[in-house]
Write a protein that holds these residues in place. Structure first.
Motif, short mmCIF file in Angstrom:
data_model
loop_
_atom_site.label_atom_id
_atom_site.label_comp_id
_atom_site.label_asym_id
_atom_site.label_seq_id
_atom_site.Cartn_x
_atom_site.Cartn_y
_atom_site.Cartn_z
N THR A 169 0.81 -1.22 0.00
CA THR A 169 0.00 0.00 0.00
C THR A 169 0.84 1.27 0.00
N GLY A 170 2.14 1.14 -0.05
CA GLY A 170 3.00 2.31 -0.03
C GLY A 170 3.22 2.89 -1.41
N PRO A 171 4.09 3.90 -1.50
CA PRO A 171 4.37 4.52 -2.80
C PRO A 171 5.06 3.55 -3.73
N PHE A 172 4.79 3.69 -5.01
CA PHE A 172 5.35 2.74 -5.98
C PHE A 172 5.83 3.48 -7.23
N ASN A 173 7.07 3.26 -7.56
CA ASN A 173 7.59 3.74 -8.84
C ASN A 173 8.11 2.54 -9.61
N ASP A 174 9.34 2.16 -9.32
CA ASP A 174 9.94 0.97 -9.90
C ASP A 174 10.05 -0.07 -8.80
N PRO A 175 9.56 -1.30 -8.98
CA PRO A 175 9.62 -2.29 -7.90
C PRO A 175 11.02 -2.56 -7.39
N PHE A 176 12.04 -2.36 -8.24
CA PHE A 176 13.40 -2.54 -7.77
C PHE A 176 13.92 -1.31 -7.04
N GLY A 177 13.27 -0.19 -7.23
CA GLY A 177 13.72 1.05 -6.60
C GLY A 177 13.12 1.27 -5.23
N ASP A 178 12.12 0.50 -4.85
CA ASP A 178 11.46 0.66 -3.55
C ASP A 178 11.59 -0.65 -2.80
N THR A 179 12.29 -0.64 -1.68
CA THR A 179 12.60 -1.89 -0.99
C THR A 179 11.53 -2.33 0.00
N GLU A 180 10.50 -1.53 0.24
CA GLU A 180 9.53 -1.91 1.27
C GLU A 180 8.80 -3.20 0.92
N ILE A 181 8.38 -3.35 -0.34
CA ILE A 181 7.69 -4.59 -0.71
C ILE A 181 8.63 -5.78 -0.58
N HIS A 182 9.92 -5.57 -0.84
CA HIS A 182 10.89 -6.64 -0.65
C HIS A 182 11.03 -6.98 0.83
N ARG A 183 11.01 -5.96 1.69
CA ARG A 183 11.09 -6.23 3.13
C ARG A 183 9.90 -7.07 3.59
N GLN A 184 8.71 -6.72 3.10
CA GLN A 184 7.52 -7.47 3.49
C GLN A 184 7.65 -8.93 3.10
N ALA A 185 8.07 -9.18 1.88
CA ALA A 185 8.21 -10.55 1.39
C ALA A 185 9.31 -11.28 2.15
N GLN A 186 10.43 -10.61 2.37
CA GLN A 186 11.54 -11.24 3.07
C GLN A 186 11.16 -11.55 4.52
N ASP A 187 10.45 -10.64 5.18
CA ASP A 187 10.02 -10.87 6.56
C ASP A 187 9.09 -12.06 6.63
N HIS A 188 8.15 -12.16 5.67
CA HIS A 188 7.24 -13.30 5.68
C HIS A 188 8.01 -14.61 5.45
N ALA A 189 8.93 -14.59 4.51
CA ALA A 189 9.71 -15.79 4.23
C ALA A 189 10.50 -16.23 5.46
N ALA A 190 11.02 -15.25 6.22
CA ALA A 190 11.81 -15.58 7.41
C ALA A 190 10.96 -16.17 8.52
N ARG A 191 9.64 -15.91 8.49
CA ARG A 191 8.75 -16.41 9.54
C ARG A 191 7.99 -17.65 9.13
N CYS A 192 7.80 -17.90 7.85
CA CYS A 192 6.86 -18.91 7.39
C CYS A 192 7.36 -20.32 7.67
N ARG A 193 6.63 -21.02 8.53
CA ARG A 193 6.99 -22.39 8.88
C ARG A 193 6.00 -23.39 8.32
N ALA A 194 5.06 -22.95 7.49
CA ALA A 194 4.07 -23.85 6.90
C ALA A 194 4.76 -24.80 5.92
N LEU A 195 4.19 -25.98 5.76
CA LEU A 195 4.74 -26.94 4.80
C LEU A 195 4.51 -26.46 3.39
N PRO A 196 5.48 -26.61 2.51
CA PRO A 196 5.27 -26.20 1.11
C PRO A 196 4.12 -26.99 0.49
N LYS A 197 3.49 -26.36 -0.46
CA LYS A 197 2.46 -27.05 -1.21
C LYS A 197 3.06 -28.25 -1.95
N PRO A 198 2.32 -29.37 -2.06
CA PRO A 198 2.86 -30.54 -2.80
C PRO A 198 3.04 -30.21 -4.26
#
Length: 232
Positions: free
Chosen positions: A203-232
């Motif tokens: 929901t933050g500002p967006f120009n170039d997805p590589f130029g704004d690291t917030e969406i990357h932080r969100q994804a990286q934070d989720h990946a660091a926490r996610c303990r669910a089993l991968p989909k088959p």
């Protein structure tokens, strides 16, 4: 032989709650340091862990609720004299919250405010300035690692990826969190391991997805926490 009485040690927890580049502080409504700004926190109650106490105190003092698993250890602070009431040992945790998080003064807090993490002021209670500096360095180290990862993504993007995916992170379960561009042009992330949180909108500002690291932080934070089993 003279025996000395054992020292009474009090066990507490503090929270560095970060929203963007700001940290959440409370104005203390009671001594010591009444009227000064401090981190949310307090005593660890009987039967609690320090993490559980940190989550409870943050909610009681500011109205901000975070999951216990989202807390990241900053450090343990036990220097003699850090608290004028006696020997206090505090475990400090870091929690990142969304940009739209609202805080309100609750128990033991006269007021709450968001202050710049890199410049919260010089007159903080106890050794909370030291805790903030340590948390800031920890976040800075993570950001430097993130920038390195983004550079590698730009140069070494593995194949095959879906055409709309522009970055990928690996979860604890070994699945992946993809960053992609939605139909309306806004970047989003989706996790292959847990369908319940499969899509998270940015929901933050967006120009170039590589130029704004917030969406990357969100994804990286989720990946660091996610303990669910991968989909088959």
């Amino acid at each position: 032989m003279t025996e000395t009485a054992p020292e009474t040690i009090f066990y507490t927890a503090d929270v560095v709650c970060v929203r963007g580049d700001d940290v959440l502080l409370i104005e203390r409504g009671w001594p010591p340091h009444q009227g000064k700004l401090a981190l949310p926190g307090g005593h660890v109650d009987e039967g609690e862990t320090s993490r559980e106490a940190a989550v409870r105190e943050l909610l009681e003092e500011t109205g901000v609720k975070v999951p216990v698993d989202d807390l990241v250890l900053v450090g343990v602070y036990d220097a003699p004299g850090r608290d004028p009431r006696g020997r206090y040992v505090s475990v400090a945790y870091l929690a990142r919250v969304p940009a739209d998080t609202i805080a309100r003064a609750g128990t033991d807090a006269t007021a709450v405010r968001w202050a710049p993490l890199n410049d919260p002021g010089d007159d903080l209670a106890f050794d909370h300035g030291l805790i903030l500096r340590d948390a800031g360095r920890q976040l800075g180290d993570r950001d430097r690692v993130l920038e390195q990862l983004l550079a590698e993504v730009r140069e070494l993007r593995p194949e095959p990826w879906p055409e709309d995916v522009f970055a990928r992170y690996t979860t604890l379960a070994g699945a992946h969190v993809d960053l992609f561009r939605a139909a309306d042009g806004w970047p989003q992330w989706r996790c292959a391991a847990c369908p319940a949180t499969s899509v998270g909108a940015y929901t933050g500002p967006f120009n170039d997805p590589f130029g704004d690291t917030e969406i990357h932080r969100q994804a990286q934070d989720h990946a660091a926490r996610c303990r669910a089993l991968p989909k088959p």
